[in-house]
Motif scaffolding. Sequence first.
Motif, PDB file in Angstrom:
ATOM      1  N   VAL A   1       0.494  -1.236  -0.039  1.00  0.00           N
ATOM      2  CA  VAL A   1      -0.048   0.424  -0.311  1.00  0.00           C
ATOM      3  C   VAL A   1       0.959   1.269  -0.076  1.00  0.00           C
ATOM      4  CG1 VAL A   1      -1.874   1.059   1.037  1.00  0.00           C
ATOM      5  CG2 VAL A   1      -1.922  -1.613   1.794  1.00  0.00           C
ATOM      6  N   LYS A   2       1.130   1.553  -0.985  1.00  0.00           N
ATOM      7  CA  LYS A   2       1.989   3.199  -1.408  1.00  0.00           C
ATOM      8  C   LYS A   2       1.165   3.849  -2.478  1.00  0.00           C
ATOM      9  CE  LYS A   2       6.445   4.045  -2.955  1.00  0.00           C
ATOM     10  NZ  LYS A   2       7.620   4.050  -3.218  1.00  0.00           N
ATOM     11  N   TYR A   3       1.202   5.024  -1.465  1.00  0.00           N
ATOM     12  CA  TYR A   3      -0.208   6.561  -2.016  1.00  0.00           C
ATOM     13  C   TYR A   3       1.155   7.065  -2.695  1.00  0.00           C
ATOM     14  CZ  TYR A   3      -3.808   4.411   0.520  1.00  0.00           C
ATOM     15  OH  TYR A   3      -4.422   4.032   0.954  1.00  0.00           O
TER      16      TYR A   3
ATOM     17  N   VAL B   1       2.675   0.253   4.857  1.00  0.00           N
ATOM     18  CA  VAL B   1       1.665   1.181   4.216  1.00  0.00           C
ATOM     19  C   VAL B   1       2.609   2.616   4.809  1.00  0.00           C
ATOM     20  CG1 VAL B   1      -0.012   2.164   5.344  1.00  0.00           C
ATOM     21  CG2 VAL B   1       0.042  -0.061   5.804  1.00  0.00           C
ATOM     22  N   LYS B   2       2.560   2.896   3.472  1.00  0.00           N
ATOM     23  CA  LYS B   2       3.262   4.746   3.846  1.00  0.00           C
ATOM     24  C   LYS B   2       2.637   5.414   2.571  1.00  0.00           C
ATOM     25  CE  LYS B   2       7.353   5.061   1.123  1.00  0.00           C
ATOM     26  NZ  LYS B   2       8.389   4.958   0.199  1.00  0.00           N
ATOM     27  N   PRO B   3       2.478   6.805   3.470  1.00  0.00           N
ATOM     28  CA  PRO B   3       3.103   7.197   4.626  1.00  0.00           C
ATOM     29  C   PRO B   3       1.980   6.645   6.274  1.00  0.00           C
ATOM     30  CG  PRO B   3       2.358   8.803   2.899  1.00  0.00           C
ATOM     31  CD  PRO B   3       2.159   7.573   2.267  1.00  0.00           C
TER      32      PRO B   3
ATOM     33  N   VAL C   1       7.468   8.570   6.333  1.00  0.00           N
ATOM     34  CA  VAL C   1       8.131   9.272   5.656  1.00  0.00           C
ATOM     35  C   VAL C   1       8.907  10.132   5.621  1.00  0.00           C
ATOM     36  CG1 VAL C   1       6.753   7.696   4.536  1.00  0.00           C
ATOM     37  CG2 VAL C   1       5.853   9.653   4.183  1.00  0.00           C
ATOM     38  N   SER C   2       9.629  10.728   5.044  1.00  0.00           N
ATOM     39  CA  SER C   2      10.124  11.765   4.905  1.00  0.00           C
ATOM     40  C   SER C   2       9.820  12.892   5.356  1.00  0.00           C
ATOM     41  CB  SER C   2      11.042  11.922   3.846  1.00  0.00           C
ATOM     42  OG  SER C   2      10.255  12.053   2.594  1.00  0.00           O
ATOM     43  N   GLY C   3       8.312  12.925   4.446  1.00  0.00           N
ATOM     44  CA  GLY C   3       8.095  14.274   4.837  1.00  0.00           C
ATOM     45  C   GLY C   3       7.349  14.724   6.263  1.00  0.00           C
TER      46      GLY C   3
ATOM     47  N   SER D   1      11.848   4.599  10.448  1.00  0.00           N
ATOM     48  CA  SER D   1      11.824   6.086  10.605  1.00  0.00           C
ATOM     49  C   SER D   1      12.695   6.174  10.842  1.00  0.00           C
ATOM     50  CB  SER D   1      11.470   5.365  11.984  1.00  0.00           C
ATOM     51  OG  SER D   1      11.560   6.551  12.604  1.00  0.00           O
ATOM     52  N   TYR D   2      13.268   7.607  10.066  1.00  0.00           N
ATOM     53  CA  TYR D   2      14.448   8.378  10.345  1.00  0.00           C
ATOM     54  C   TYR D   2      15.151   8.904  11.748  1.00  0.00           C
ATOM     55  CZ  TYR D   2      13.516   8.290   5.519  1.00  0.00           C
ATOM     56  OH  TYR D   2      12.883   7.589   4.399  1.00  0.00           O
ATOM     57  N   TYR D   3      13.634   8.470  13.087  1.00  0.00           N
ATOM     58  CA  TYR D   3      14.412   8.409  14.350  1.00  0.00           C
ATOM     59  C   TYR D   3      15.139   7.220  15.019  1.00  0.00           C
ATOM     60  CZ  TYR D   3      11.388  12.677  14.044  1.00  0.00           C
ATOM     61  OH  TYR D   3      11.700  13.825  13.948  1.00  0.00           O
TER      62      TYR D   3
END
Length: 329
Positions: A200-202, A254-256, A280-282, A318-320
């Motif tokens: 599921v990629k929007y 699932v993304k974002p 995601v990045s945003g 996650s970038y965290y």
Amino acid sequence: MITGKFPALRLRRNRKTDWSRRLIEENNLTPNDFILPIFLIDGKNKKQSIKSMPGVYRYTIDKLNNLVDRAIKKGIPMIALFPYTEKRKKNDLGTEALNENNLVCRALQRIKNKYKNEIGIMCDVALDPYTSHGHDGLLQNKYVLNDETIKILLDQSLLQAQMGCDVLAPSDMMDGRIGEIRKYLDKHNFKMTQILSYAVKYASSFYGPFRDAVGSKNLLKGNKKNYQMDYRNSDEALREVALDIKEGADMVMVKPGLPYLDIIKKVKENFKIPVMAYQVSGEYSLLEYGIKNDLTDRNIILESLISFKRAGANAIVSYYADRLDQIIK
Ligand code: PBG
């Protein structure tokens, strides 16, 4: 559901003390809940900042040891590799994807050799880091060709598996690619290589900073709406997942993430399969921007991440991921 009424029933009783709140907590985060994305860049001894993603960097391969050591020490189960590809290596067909000396392949060999199975490595299967037009597949009259693209993805998948990738993550949204990739891997004796389908990629504007990070932002012609999903839809998401499971996906993504918690929940409830969510990045930039302007504090990060778990995600890209201890503190 309700088993009593006020004043005998007071839900605030359980919330009164810290120990009691901890006692009744339903969801939490551990290092096992995270996948750490790593951006790669060519060269030597470089840690390069990314303008649209403060706090996230691109690393040269010789700098990876530190990063991977730290991820393992923190107990993060998997990293995800993303290459920044120099413009001169991109073309219409994305042939650099099949170069066994490309950045991802070199990083895979290096990490696999040194760390064996101490940590999992995931790689995207898609052509967008390598195409001059920034699309995930082959372009013809502004349309991304499905079956022709799959043929290339098969070789990209096999190559990455041969180089040591543990989890192939097709993020291209071509129809039928999971089944084809599974068959191709099995035929070449990679029966145990896992597939995490970005089922599921929007088609999302939240990917902007990522495209900057991998150097495809200014190249992208048009948008990705003829293959990625319309964010108005959710039934369609369940159909995508159902198909990918049938075709052999071991896990789905699932993304974002944050704007799609309803989808995470539906997928989990309907399919009982490991569900990953991509912050995601945003989303990352939005949180960082909010914190920088002192609108709130770092707890908004924790609050966002816990919401993924509450919705039913098994793990979060996650970038965290490798800074969670600092965030919680
Ligand atoms: C490539 C890919 C994208 C992301 C992960 N893999 C971008 C896109 O589809 O354009 C986005 C990740 C992020 O925004 O953090 N197929």
